[in-house]
Design an enzyme around this catalytic site. Structure first.
Site, PDB file in Angstrom:
ATOM      1  N   ARG A  83       0.825  -1.210   0.000  1.00 28.94           N
ATOM      2  CA  ARG A  83       0.000   0.000   0.000  1.00 28.94           C
ATOM      3  C   ARG A  83       0.862   1.265   0.000  1.00 28.94           C
ATOM      4  O   ARG A  83       0.441   2.303  -0.512  1.00 28.94           O
ATOM      5  CB  ARG A  83      -0.945  -0.009   1.195  1.00 28.94           C
ATOM      6  CG  ARG A  83      -2.124  -0.932   0.961  1.00 28.94           C
ATOM      7  CD  ARG A  83      -3.132  -0.894   2.059  1.00 28.94           C
ATOM      8  NE  ARG A  83      -4.387  -1.463   1.589  1.00 28.94           N
ATOM      9  CZ  ARG A  83      -5.406  -1.807   2.380  1.00 28.94           C
ATOM     10  NH1 ARG A  83      -5.306  -1.647   3.671  1.00 28.94           N
ATOM     11  NH2 ARG A  83      -6.507  -2.301   1.870  1.00 28.94           N
ATOM     12  N   LYS A 141     -15.056 -13.452   6.729  1.00 28.30           N
ATOM     13  CA  LYS A 141     -16.415 -13.143   7.188  1.00 28.30           C
ATOM     14  C   LYS A 141     -17.481 -13.205   6.101  1.00 28.30           C
ATOM     15  O   LYS A 141     -17.465 -12.438   5.150  1.00 28.30           O
ATOM     16  CB  LYS A 141     -16.446 -11.757   7.830  1.00 28.30           C
ATOM     17  CG  LYS A 141     -15.763 -11.733   9.183  1.00 28.30           C
ATOM     18  CD  LYS A 141     -16.064 -10.457   9.929  1.00 28.30           C
ATOM     19  CE  LYS A 141     -17.286 -10.574  10.804  1.00 28.30           C
ATOM     20  NZ  LYS A 141     -17.630  -9.296  11.454  1.00 28.30           N
ATOM     21  N   GLY A 146      -7.176  -6.440   0.864  1.00 27.42           N
ATOM     22  CA  GLY A 146      -5.877  -6.253   1.506  1.00 27.42           C
ATOM     23  C   GLY A 146      -5.157  -7.571   1.716  1.00 27.42           C
ATOM     24  O   GLY A 146      -3.984  -7.719   1.361  1.00 27.42           O
ATOM     25  N   GLY A 197     -12.741  -3.858   0.680  1.00 33.56           N
ATOM     26  CA  GLY A 197     -14.093  -3.381   0.958  1.00 33.56           C
ATOM     27  C   GLY A 197     -14.571  -2.415  -0.108  1.00 33.56           C
ATOM     28  O   GLY A 197     -15.706  -2.496  -0.587  1.00 33.56           O
TER      29      GLY A 197
HETATM   30  P1  ADP Z   1      -9.395  -9.594   2.106  1.00 33.61           P
HETATM   31  O1  ADP Z   1      -8.620  -8.680   3.026  1.00 33.61           O
HETATM   32  O2  ADP Z   1      -8.589 -10.037   0.940  1.00 33.61           O
HETATM   33  O3  ADP Z   1     -10.732  -9.012   1.728  1.00 33.61           O
HETATM   34  P2  ADP Z   1     -10.501 -11.053   4.319  1.00 33.61           P
HETATM   35  O4  ADP Z   1     -10.070  -9.959   5.229  1.00 33.61           O
HETATM   36  O5  ADP Z   1     -11.938 -11.262   4.099  1.00 33.61           O
HETATM   37  O6  ADP Z   1      -9.733 -10.930   2.920  1.00 33.61           O
HETATM   38  O7  ADP Z   1      -9.971 -12.454   4.891  1.00 33.61           O
HETATM   39  C1  ADP Z   1      -8.608 -12.700   5.080  1.00 33.61           C
HETATM   40  C2  ADP Z   1      -8.377 -13.645   6.215  1.00 33.61           C
HETATM   41  O8  ADP Z   1      -9.185 -14.800   6.108  1.00 33.61           O
HETATM   42  C3  ADP Z   1      -6.957 -14.138   6.259  1.00 33.61           C
HETATM   43  O9  ADP Z   1      -6.301 -13.552   7.356  1.00 33.61           O
HETATM   44  C4  ADP Z   1      -7.077 -15.651   6.391  1.00 33.61           C
HETATM   45  O10 ADP Z   1      -6.209 -16.195   7.373  1.00 33.61           O
HETATM   46  C5  ADP Z   1      -8.523 -15.825   6.800  1.00 33.61           C
HETATM   47  N1  ADP Z   1      -9.048 -17.144   6.438  1.00 33.61           N
HETATM   48  C6  ADP Z   1      -9.113 -17.702   5.219  1.00 33.61           C
HETATM   49  N2  ADP Z   1      -9.614 -18.949   5.280  1.00 33.61           N
HETATM   50  C7  ADP Z   1      -9.869 -19.195   6.573  1.00 33.61           C
HETATM   51  C8  ADP Z   1     -10.385 -20.326   7.298  1.00 33.61           C
HETATM   52  N3  ADP Z   1     -10.729 -21.447   6.666  1.00 33.61           N
HETATM   53  N4  ADP Z   1     -10.517 -20.221   8.623  1.00 33.61           N
HETATM   54  C9  ADP Z   1     -10.164 -19.083   9.258  1.00 33.61           C
HETATM   55  N5  ADP Z   1      -9.675 -17.998   8.649  1.00 33.61           N
HETATM   56  C10 ADP Z   1      -9.524 -18.042   7.321  1.00 33.61           C
HETATM   57 MG    MG Z   2      -8.835  -8.275   5.136  1.00 36.05          MG
END
Ligand code: ADP
Ligand code: MG
Length: 395
Positions: free
Chosen positions: A37, A202, A352, A376
């Site tokens: 970033r 989530k 991110g 987001g």
């Molecule tokens: P992004 O930032 O790309 O939008 P998110 O913030 O939604 O992604 O999710 C990222 C996190 O999800 C990572 O830190 C990863 O460790 C976690 N994650 C992925 N798969 C699982 C899982 N099966 N159980 C728990 N956490 C998970």
């Molecule tokens: Mg994230």
């Protein structure tokens, strides 16, 4: 929407420009684990300093509770920024206080300053328009124009993103302009098949985007922590995997509406713990044992997802397929990342953590069509929502 080019051609030499950046980098005990970033905002900063402007950078970091918290200081970011720009970056230890005033006053033309974490002031994220406005007025006093290059924050109605833009002549920075160009391609007649890959932690955060995207996409591949709420909705046991109980019903409806558009993992990597030395097993998606957590999608799922991706011409990927930060659970994200990278067409990575995964797993940033700095923000744009930061730049 006026852009940085418009500002540069109007002439910025000898003026102070406030640049809202998204320097919200992942930190591990004060160490920056991914500086993507920071790198992303360098072109805008360099163009402004080369034109003789004084650049005052504004950003948030993490979620401090509206007051100074050393855990969330931007100091390490100012150091890294200085290394990357190969110049001294002046750092103000507050946002609009004495240090900020002195730092801004001492800045020379062509110089760069960074103010402390904006969220150390509760007014930055206040729901009260007058409070936000007052903070924005104090920030506005530091410069003559405003450039928004914080794509990762344009979906927030925060003082530095929304209110500040309305107080000064405002422009979209290089990063915001580039992100918008790609997102427009995804929303206006994407080449088909159009496949979206969603993962991450989530479900509730991403249900909105699933609902909005389902009618528009040809396939939606779901992995990561969010897949377990869907598996549960299919009546499967998910052990101790991430589960949002209150979303199971919504997932069930989505599956009913979607027909075979939604593709779920057929196998998962399970373990009792999230640790580099964890003992793991690969099990079918309908045989997750009690007290075990699903922490990655399995190899058969990677093969299914890769097969769908092979024929795709447009791909948007948000959310890692597993806990990629911990080695035993990285293979799913790596496998899907490789398949997205190989797409013959436009491949966009948003989020991110997803962008961090591309770098951590060394998938090669340049091999993707575009890596968005804003998870987001890109999701909300794809959902068709009005983004306050963009709205403020428009008028
Ligand atoms: P992004 O930032 O790309 O939008 P998110 O913030 O939604 O992604 O999710 C990222 C996190 O999800 C990572 O830190 C990863 O460790 C976690 N994650 C992925 N798969 C699982 C899982 N099966 N159980 C728990 N956490 C998970
Ligand atoms: Mg994230």
């Amino acid at each position: 929407m006026r852009t940085l080019d418009d500002l540069l051609s109007a002439g910025v030499g000898g003026t102070a420009v406030l640049v809202r950046a998204d320097l919200n980098v992942p930190l591990d005990a004060g160490r920056i684990t991914d500086d993507g970033r920071i790198r992303a905002v360098l072109p805008t900063v360099r163009q402004l300093t080369a034109a003789g402007a004084r650049v005052i950078l504004l950003s948030h970091l993490g979620r401090p509770k509206g007051q100074p918290d050393p855990k969330y200081t931007l100091k390490p970011v100012s150091v890294r920024l200085g290394e990357l720009l190969e110049t001294q970056v002046a750092f103000a230890t507050d946002t609009v206080g004495e240090s900020a005033k002195e730092t801004v006053a001492a800045l020379e033309n062509g110089g760069v300053a960074l103010l402390e974490n904006l969220r150390f002031d509760a007014r930055e994220t206040s729901k009260d328009e007058a409070e936000r406005g007052a903070f924005a007025t104090e920030l506005a006093a530091f410069g003559e124009s405003y450039v928004d290059d914080a794509f990762g924050a344009v979906h927030r109605k925060h003082a530095s993103v929304f209110d500040l833009a309305r107080k000064l002549p405002h422009y979209a920075g290089n990063l915001v302009a580039a992100e918008l160009e790609v997102l427009r391609k995804l929303t206006t007649e994407p080449a088909r098949p159009y496949v979206v890959v969603l993962g991450g932690s989530k479900v509730s955060d991403k249900l909105g985007v699933i609902q909005a995207l389902l009618p528009k996409v040809d396939r939606l591949l779901v992995g990561g922590g969010m897949c377990f709420t869907f598996l549960k909705a299919q009546g499967k046991d998910v052990g101790d995997s991430l589960l949002e109980d209150d979303q199971v019903e919504v997932c069930r409806q989505l599956l009913a509406e979607a027909g075979d558009k939604i593709v779920l993992p057929v196998d998962v990597v399970v373990s009792g713990e999230i640790a580099p030395q964890a003992t793991t097993r690969i099990v079918g998606a309908d045989e997750i044992p009690d007290k075990q957590k699903g922490l990655d999608i399995g190899p058969a799922s990677v093969a299914v997802f890769a097969d769908v991706l092979k024929s795709a011409r447009t791909v948007f990927w948000n959310g890692p397929m597993g806990v990629f930060e911990v080695a035993p659970f990285a293979a799913g994200t790596r496998g899907v990342g490789e398949a997205v990278r190989a797409v013959d067409g436009l491949s966009v990575v948003g989020g991110g953590d997803s962008a961090a995964a591309v770098r951590l797993l060394e998938l090669g940033e340049d091999a993707f069509g575009h890596i968005s700095t804003g998870g987001g923000a890109s999701l909300e744009y794809l959902e068709g929502k009005t983004l306050p930061g963009l709205e403020a730049l428009e008028d």
